[in-house]
Enzyme design. Structure first.
Site, PDB file in Angstrom:
ATOM      1  N   ALA A  12      -7.539  -0.216  -3.227  1.00  0.00           N
ATOM      2  CA  ALA A  12      -7.241  -1.537  -3.740  1.00  0.00           C
ATOM      3  C   ALA A  12      -7.215  -1.362  -5.069  1.00  0.00           C
ATOM      4  O   ALA A  12      -6.184  -0.658  -6.361  1.00  0.00           O
ATOM      5  CB  ALA A  12      -7.136  -3.126  -4.073  1.00  0.00           C
ATOM      6  N   ALA A  13      -8.068  -0.837  -5.533  1.00  0.00           N
ATOM      7  CA  ALA A  13      -8.083  -0.673  -7.080  1.00  0.00           C
ATOM      8  C   ALA A  13      -7.666   1.150  -7.350  1.00  0.00           C
ATOM      9  O   ALA A  13      -7.462   1.706  -8.697  1.00  0.00           O
ATOM     10  CB  ALA A  13      -9.685  -0.889  -7.817  1.00  0.00           C
ATOM     11  N   SER A  40      -6.549   2.328   1.808  1.00  0.00           N
ATOM     12  CA  SER A  40      -5.360   1.676   1.617  1.00  0.00           C
ATOM     13  C   SER A  40      -5.197   0.524   2.780  1.00  0.00           C
ATOM     14  O   SER A  40      -4.040  -0.115   3.256  1.00  0.00           O
ATOM     15  CB  SER A  40      -4.084   2.678   1.879  1.00  0.00           C
ATOM     16  N   CYS A  44      -8.379  -8.575   2.683  1.00  0.00           N
ATOM     17  CA  CYS A  44      -8.365  -9.578   2.683  1.00  0.00           C
ATOM     18  C   CYS A  44      -7.761 -10.192   4.368  1.00  0.00           C
ATOM     19  O   CYS A  44      -7.571 -11.715   4.794  1.00  0.00           O
ATOM     20  CB  CYS A  44      -7.803 -10.557   1.604  1.00  0.00           C
ATOM     21  N   ARG A  72       3.084  11.345  -1.658  1.00  0.00           N
ATOM     22  CA  ARG A  72       2.603  10.678  -3.283  1.00  0.00           C
ATOM     23  C   ARG A  72       1.785  11.630  -4.064  1.00  0.00           C
ATOM     24  O   ARG A  72       1.533  12.030  -5.206  1.00  0.00           O
ATOM     25  CB  ARG A  72       1.247   9.420  -2.880  1.00  0.00           C
ATOM     26  N   VAL A  82     -19.544   9.933  -2.058  1.00  0.00           N
ATOM     27  CA  VAL A  82     -19.616  10.651  -3.359  1.00  0.00           C
ATOM     28  C   VAL A  82     -21.548  10.131  -4.069  1.00  0.00           C
ATOM     29  O   VAL A  82     -21.814   9.232  -3.439  1.00  0.00           O
ATOM     30  CB  VAL A  82     -19.214   9.875  -4.695  1.00  0.00           C
ATOM     31  N   ASN A 306      -6.284  -4.655  -8.265  1.00  0.00           N
ATOM     32  CA  ASN A 306      -4.892  -4.034  -8.257  1.00  0.00           C
ATOM     33  C   ASN A 306      -4.772  -3.724  -9.610  1.00  0.00           C
ATOM     34  O   ASN A 306      -3.921  -2.711 -10.018  1.00  0.00           O
ATOM     35  CB  ASN A 306      -3.639  -4.530  -7.157  1.00  0.00           C
ATOM     36  N   TYR A 427      13.119 -30.677  -8.690  1.00  0.00           N
ATOM     37  CA  TYR A 427      13.364 -32.348  -7.266  1.00  0.00           C
ATOM     38  C   TYR A 427      14.291 -31.729  -6.730  1.00  0.00           C
ATOM     39  O   TYR A 427      15.636 -31.737  -6.726  1.00  0.00           O
ATOM     40  CB  TYR A 427      13.223 -33.623  -8.082  1.00  0.00           C
TER      41      TYR A 427
HETATM   42  P1  FAD Z   1     -13.286  -2.629  -2.284  1.00  0.00           P
HETATM   43  O1  FAD Z   1     -11.818  -2.701  -1.438  1.00  0.00           O
HETATM   44  O2  FAD Z   1     -14.363  -2.935  -2.207  1.00  0.00           O
HETATM   45  O3  FAD Z   1     -12.798  -0.628  -2.172  1.00  0.00           O
HETATM   46  C1  FAD Z   1     -13.669   0.264  -2.851  1.00  0.00           C
HETATM   47  C2  FAD Z   1     -13.622   1.555  -1.506  1.00  0.00           C
HETATM   48  O4  FAD Z   1     -14.851   2.086  -2.052  1.00  0.00           O
HETATM   49  C3  FAD Z   1     -14.818   0.847  -0.357  1.00  0.00           C
HETATM   50  O5  FAD Z   1     -13.404   1.274   0.826  1.00  0.00           O
HETATM   51  C4  FAD Z   1     -15.570   1.975   0.036  1.00  0.00           C
HETATM   52  O6  FAD Z   1     -15.629   2.015   1.191  1.00  0.00           O
HETATM   53  C5  FAD Z   1     -15.420   3.008  -1.457  1.00  0.00           C
HETATM   54  N1  FAD Z   1     -16.667   3.816  -1.393  1.00  0.00           N
HETATM   55  C6  FAD Z   1     -17.604   2.848  -2.343  1.00  0.00           C
HETATM   56  N2  FAD Z   1     -18.461   3.791  -2.403  1.00  0.00           N
HETATM   57  C7  FAD Z   1     -18.108   5.185  -1.947  1.00  0.00           C
HETATM   58  C8  FAD Z   1     -18.422   6.065  -2.670  1.00  0.00           C
HETATM   59  N3  FAD Z   1     -20.013   6.994  -3.032  1.00  0.00           N
HETATM   60  N4  FAD Z   1     -17.835   7.491  -2.352  1.00  0.00           N
HETATM   61  C9  FAD Z   1     -16.676   7.021  -2.105  1.00  0.00           C
HETATM   62  N5  FAD Z   1     -16.320   6.102  -1.722  1.00  0.00           N
HETATM   63  C10 FAD Z   1     -16.752   5.321  -2.162  1.00  0.00           C
HETATM   64  N6  FAD Z   1      -9.122 -11.460  -2.215  1.00  0.00           N
HETATM   65  C11 FAD Z   1      -8.162 -12.055  -2.919  1.00  0.00           C
HETATM   66  O7  FAD Z   1      -8.110 -12.288  -4.023  1.00  0.00           O
HETATM   67  N7  FAD Z   1      -7.707 -12.606  -1.924  1.00  0.00           N
HETATM   68  C12 FAD Z   1      -8.412 -12.979  -0.816  1.00  0.00           C
HETATM   69  O8  FAD Z   1      -7.379 -13.726   0.246  1.00  0.00           O
HETATM   70  C13 FAD Z   1      -8.700 -12.370  -0.552  1.00  0.00           C
HETATM   71  N8  FAD Z   1     -10.124 -12.277   1.175  1.00  0.00           N
HETATM   72  C14 FAD Z   1     -10.802 -11.185   1.094  1.00  0.00           C
HETATM   73  C15 FAD Z   1     -11.147 -11.543   2.542  1.00  0.00           C
HETATM   74  C16 FAD Z   1     -12.165 -11.019   2.749  1.00  0.00           C
HETATM   75  C17 FAD Z   1     -12.422 -10.598   4.204  1.00  0.00           C
HETATM   76  C18 FAD Z   1     -13.050  -9.578   2.000  1.00  0.00           C
HETATM   77  C19 FAD Z   1     -13.886  -8.455   1.807  1.00  0.00           C
HETATM   78  C20 FAD Z   1     -12.430  -9.372   0.982  1.00  0.00           C
HETATM   79  C21 FAD Z   1     -11.251 -10.173   0.462  1.00  0.00           C
HETATM   80  N9  FAD Z   1     -10.817 -10.298  -1.432  1.00  0.00           N
HETATM   81  C22 FAD Z   1      -9.769 -11.203  -1.059  1.00  0.00           C
HETATM   82  C23 FAD Z   1     -11.825  -9.555  -1.852  1.00  0.00           C
HETATM   83  C24 FAD Z   1     -10.555  -8.343  -1.700  1.00  0.00           C
HETATM   84  O9  FAD Z   1     -10.227  -7.230  -1.086  1.00  0.00           O
HETATM   85  C25 FAD Z   1     -11.439  -6.921  -3.204  1.00  0.00           C
HETATM   86  O10 FAD Z   1     -11.739  -7.915  -3.841  1.00  0.00           O
HETATM   87  C26 FAD Z   1     -11.157  -5.942  -3.448  1.00  0.00           C
HETATM   88  O11 FAD Z   1     -10.490  -5.051  -1.894  1.00  0.00           O
HETATM   89  C27 FAD Z   1     -11.077  -4.908  -4.653  1.00  0.00           C
HETATM   90  O12 FAD Z   1     -10.765  -3.725  -4.346  1.00  0.00           O
HETATM   91  P2  FAD Z   1     -11.844  -2.622  -4.699  1.00  0.00           P
HETATM   92  O13 FAD Z   1     -10.418  -1.377  -4.625  1.00  0.00           O
HETATM   93  O14 FAD Z   1     -12.417  -2.819  -6.160  1.00  0.00           O
HETATM   94  O15 FAD Z   1     -13.468  -2.795  -4.167  1.00  0.00           O
END
Ligand code: FAD
Length: 446
Positions: A12-13, A40, A44, A72, A82, A306, A427
């Protein structure tokens, strides 16, 4: 030579950052390292994959590594972790998890988007086989493979992910027990709302044990076979799913000397820049700011990740966008019950020094004579002195998320309950009652 951006973490981020940077700077070289086998993906959706609503896990992938390159011009390397950031030399060490080979990659700008890792409670036996987590795609695949019809599962943790997975596994034919150490599920909710949630689960055959700590995972030859509670009760189980919350994946950042804050979240400024000038961070790995109190917060959610990623990516490319903070708006669905909340709970508000009252109302979600109506229960948390709305919670039909979104907007705009009461809301008998539940709640809170 083109400027080079490295992004650590490809969901996401991380991918929001990479994609925005690409848009702003078409000539930038962008490389994403992702340690799992997927980029990607929508974590959730994992409970719904495990339960079977989503058949193919690839449906959770928005864009794969090949398309990222061709559409892209972003180079995403999966199975690459990393393992070290050297901020002085401006390079990262990366381990290819298929070959164990380590390579060094220089960068001009770096974005850390490593997400969160599950909290592993210090329970004897927690590292046995048969103990599962649900954080990434591989976890989802493993859990689904283990979740056989008529199997038994104990879920440790009654947060949103534990609840959603409990429903899905139960619908898939497993016998589900849910253990929560706090006296109620989703403890930030109004008491009565938590109780209604618990009743809904129990009515559907899920055994709910609140106020119950797990003292041991029962094992035989390293295989988890069940749990023992702090009350000395044993429950045999085929699967133990630990869903006890998450914490920022900030070990790399810490090793690189970056400043960490609440919960170990990476400290960033409003532009998502870390304590090092060429390094930004975003998503579940960072400390956030509560929009109401201005204080540090940690609310790891998808939309925030995001948005922060987009902002970080734009700023890496020379922009100055800012992230204003979080209200902690959340929604979940448990069987027919929708539960949503935003802002402060009454307990939090009081802790923060507000003279906070909470007002709860129950009102049908459409005209009382129109068939199919269901009750909406809405609770407002209001500062008595100023009338400002500080928080809102709701449970009921599928119209609850929309109503809580309106109230999140009201908090963001700094509205009082008098001003909310004056809102010109819709309404029509099939859609809403003459006085929307929001208006009823606001008028009661005035
Ligand atoms: P992440 O999605 O955790 O991605 C981080 C990525 O970095 C991972 O893929 C990981 O493998 C990679 N990474 C980590 N360290 C390293 C490294 N050293 N080298 C290379 N890669 C690395 N949020 C909502 O708002 N609504 C919902 O309904 C919801 N439901 C969810 C259900 C589940 C089962 C889960 C697990 C989460 C849910 N969330 C929900 C939370 C949401 O998914 C997270 O807030 C979001 O994915 C965060 O995005 P991110 O990119 O910060 O982190």
């Amino acid at each position: 030579m083109a400027e080079k951006l490295i992004v650590i973490g490809g969901t996401a981020a991380g991918l929001s950052a990479a994609s925005r940077a690409r848009k702003e700077k078409p000539d930038m070289e962008i490389q994403v390292f992702e340690k799992s086998g997927f980029v990607s993906y929508g974590a959730c959706g994992l409970p719904y994959f495990v339960g079977g609503i989503i058949h193919d896990i690839n449906e959770l992938v928005a864009i794969n590594a090949e398309s990222l390159k061709s559409k892209r011009n972003i180079s995403a390397w999966i199975h690459h972790e990393v393992i070290l950031i050297d901020p002085e030399k401006k390079e990262v060490s990366v381990k290819n998890l298929d070959t164990d080979r380590v390579s060094i990659h220089p960068y001009d700008k770096l974005v850390i988007a490593t997400g969160a890792i599950p909290v592993v409670p210090p329970i004897p036996g927690i590292h046995s086989n048969g103990v599962y987590y649900l954080r990434n795609m591989e976890d989802g695949i493993r859990l689904k493979a283990a979740a056989k019809e008529n199997g038994r599962v104990c879920i440790i943790g009654g947060g949103a992910i534990g609840l959603e997975t409990a429903e899905e596994l139960s619908k898939a034919g497993l016998s589900v027990s849910l253990y929560e150490q706090f006296p109620r599920l989703l403890p930030f909710l109004d008491n009565a709302f938590s109780k209604a949630l618990e009743d809904t689960l129990m009515k559907r055959g899920i055994k709910v044990h609140t106020g119950t700590q797990i003292s041991e995972i029962l094992c035989e030859n390293g295989e988890a076979k069940g749990i023992r509670t702090a009350y000395g009760e044993n429950e045999p189980s085929d699967i133990i799913l630990v869903s006890a919350g998450v914490k920022p994946a900030s070990a790399l950042a810490e090793k690189a000397g970056l400043a960490l804050g609440l919960n170990g979240g990476i400290i960033v400024d409003d532009e998502m820049r870390t304590s090092h000038k060429d390094i930004w961070a975003c998503g579940d790995c960072v400390q956030m700011k509560n929009r109401i109190t201005g204080k540090p917060a940690y609310v790891p959610l998808g939309t925030t990740a995001n948005k922060q990623g987009r902002i970080a990516g734009g700023n890496v490319a020379g922009g100055h966008d800012t992230f204003k903070g979080v209200l902690g708006s959340m929604v979940t669905k448990v069987f027919e019950l929708f539960i949503a909340a935003t802002g402060l709970s009454q307990e939090q508000a009081v802790r923060e020094g507000f003279d906070a009252i909470s007002v709860s109302i129950t009102k049908a979600d459409r005209a009382s004579y129109y068939p199919g109506g269901r009750d909406n229960h809405i609770c407002l948390i209001v500062d008595k002195k100023t009338g400002l709305l500080l928080g809102a919670q709701g449970i009921g039909s599928e119209s609850i998320p929309g109503r809580i979104n309106v109230l999140a907007t009201a908090i963001t705009c700094g509205m009082t309950v008098e001003e909310i009461n004056e809102l010109d809301l819709v309404y029509a008998p099939p859609a809403a009652p003459v006085y929307d539940p929001i208006l009823i709640a606001a008028s009661q809170a005035m």
